[in-house]
Scaffold this active site. Sequence first.
Site, PDB file in Angstrom:
ATOM      1  N   ASP A 137       0.625  -1.184   0.034  1.00 47.31           N
ATOM      2  CA  ASP A 137      -0.058   0.042   0.038  1.00 47.31           C
ATOM      3  C   ASP A 137       0.716   1.349  -0.037  1.00 47.31           C
ATOM      4  O   ASP A 137       2.037   1.158   0.518  1.00 47.31           O
ATOM      5  CB  ASP A 137      -1.022   0.065   1.174  1.00 47.31           C
ATOM      6  CG  ASP A 137      -2.186   1.105   0.927  1.00 47.31           C
ATOM      7  OD1 ASP A 137      -2.517   1.263  -0.129  1.00 47.31           O
ATOM      8  OD2 ASP A 137      -2.699   1.453   1.896  1.00 47.31           O
ATOM      9  N   GLY A 138       0.316   2.341  -0.593  1.00 48.37           N
ATOM     10  CA  GLY A 138       0.988   3.549  -0.545  1.00 48.37           C
ATOM     11  C   GLY A 138       0.134   4.752   0.160  1.00 48.37           C
ATOM     12  O   GLY A 138      -1.169   4.554   0.169  1.00 48.37           O
ATOM     13  N   GLU A 181       2.365   3.759  -4.263  1.00 48.50           N
ATOM     14  CA  GLU A 181       1.737   2.516  -4.566  1.00 48.50           C
ATOM     15  C   GLU A 181       2.988   1.714  -5.174  1.00 48.50           C
ATOM     16  O   GLU A 181       2.969   0.367  -4.998  1.00 48.50           O
ATOM     17  CB  GLU A 181       0.521   2.600  -5.366  1.00 48.50           C
ATOM     18  CG  GLU A 181      -0.486   3.294  -4.708  1.00 48.50           C
ATOM     19  CD  GLU A 181      -1.289   2.588  -3.537  1.00 48.50           C
ATOM     20  OE1 GLU A 181      -0.628   1.481  -3.324  1.00 48.50           O
ATOM     21  OE2 GLU A 181      -2.197   2.899  -2.831  1.00 48.50           O
ATOM     22  N   HIS A 201      -9.425  -0.210   2.512  1.00 48.33           N
ATOM     23  CA  HIS A 201     -10.265   0.191   3.404  1.00 48.33           C
ATOM     24  C   HIS A 201     -11.266  -0.693   3.711  1.00 48.33           C
ATOM     25  O   HIS A 201     -12.424  -0.076   4.210  1.00 48.33           O
ATOM     26  CB  HIS A 201     -10.376   1.725   3.474  1.00 48.33           C
ATOM     27  CG  HIS A 201      -9.129   2.437   3.256  1.00 48.33           C
ATOM     28  ND1 HIS A 201      -8.232   2.495   4.059  1.00 48.33           N
ATOM     29  CD2 HIS A 201      -8.763   3.078   2.158  1.00 48.33           C
ATOM     30  CE1 HIS A 201      -6.968   3.247   3.729  1.00 48.33           C
ATOM     31  NE2 HIS A 201      -7.439   3.772   2.367  1.00 48.33           N
ATOM     32  N   ASP A 258      -1.431  -0.272   5.026  1.00 50.75           N
ATOM     33  CA  ASP A 258      -1.987   1.059   5.145  1.00 50.75           C
ATOM     34  C   ASP A 258      -1.306   1.684   6.403  1.00 50.75           C
ATOM     35  O   ASP A 258      -0.973   2.635   6.525  1.00 50.75           O
ATOM     36  CB  ASP A 258      -3.610   1.047   5.085  1.00 50.75           C
ATOM     37  CG  ASP A 258      -4.140   2.612   5.449  1.00 50.75           C
ATOM     38  OD1 ASP A 258      -3.816   3.120   4.302  1.00 50.75           O
ATOM     39  OD2 ASP A 258      -4.750   2.808   6.351  1.00 50.75           O
ATOM     40  N   ASP A 301      -4.293  -2.577  -3.336  1.00 53.47           N
ATOM     41  CA  ASP A 301      -5.470  -1.850  -3.557  1.00 53.47           C
ATOM     42  C   ASP A 301      -5.471  -0.522  -4.702  1.00 53.47           C
ATOM     43  O   ASP A 301      -6.317   0.107  -4.958  1.00 53.47           O
ATOM     44  CB  ASP A 301      -6.280  -0.936  -2.202  1.00 53.47           C
ATOM     45  CG  ASP A 301      -5.431   0.204  -1.894  1.00 53.47           C
ATOM     46  OD1 ASP A 301      -4.123   0.460  -2.474  1.00 53.47           O
ATOM     47  OD2 ASP A 301      -5.581   0.341  -0.670  1.00 53.47           O
TER      48      ASP A 301
END
Length: 157
Positions: free
Chosen positions: A8-9, A52, A129, A139, A74
């Site tokens: 995740d970024g 990301e 999320h 995250d 994501d």
Amino acid sequence: MKVTIYTDGSARGNPDGPGGYGALLQYVNGKGELHERELSAGYQKTTNNRMEVMAAIAGLEALTRPCEVDLYSDSSYLINAFNKHWIDGWLKADFRRGKKNEVKNIDLWLRLLEAAKPHRITWHWVKGHAGHPGNERCDKLATRAADGTELMVDEGL
């Protein structure tokens, strides 16, 4: 070896604020024991898309031998580049979209392609999320890195 990588970024004030990435590597050894490794770093000024892609780079560069990788993100930007073969078109067009428009983040795409070479990767999109444990963990890593005090300079920005 089979490895699962979650990524995740994060970017605060995208595109002019600090950002970070998080990656979680998981594999089961020959004894059936789960091993995990977390990776993260923060940058003074960056974009969410750069973070990301950087998360995937960090995860793949951490592997020390060729692996079968399931990579979860994501980021539609990241996953579609491979699953919808955008990257193939970018390579054929020398990272150009049309006559004048250059693809963004070429430095990271080239680095990611190099990191991916020795591996067989399946790219998976997960809704962000939405309670996915690997994504939620990454995250937290990414946002903690973005909010940190030891932020690096994103040279490619």
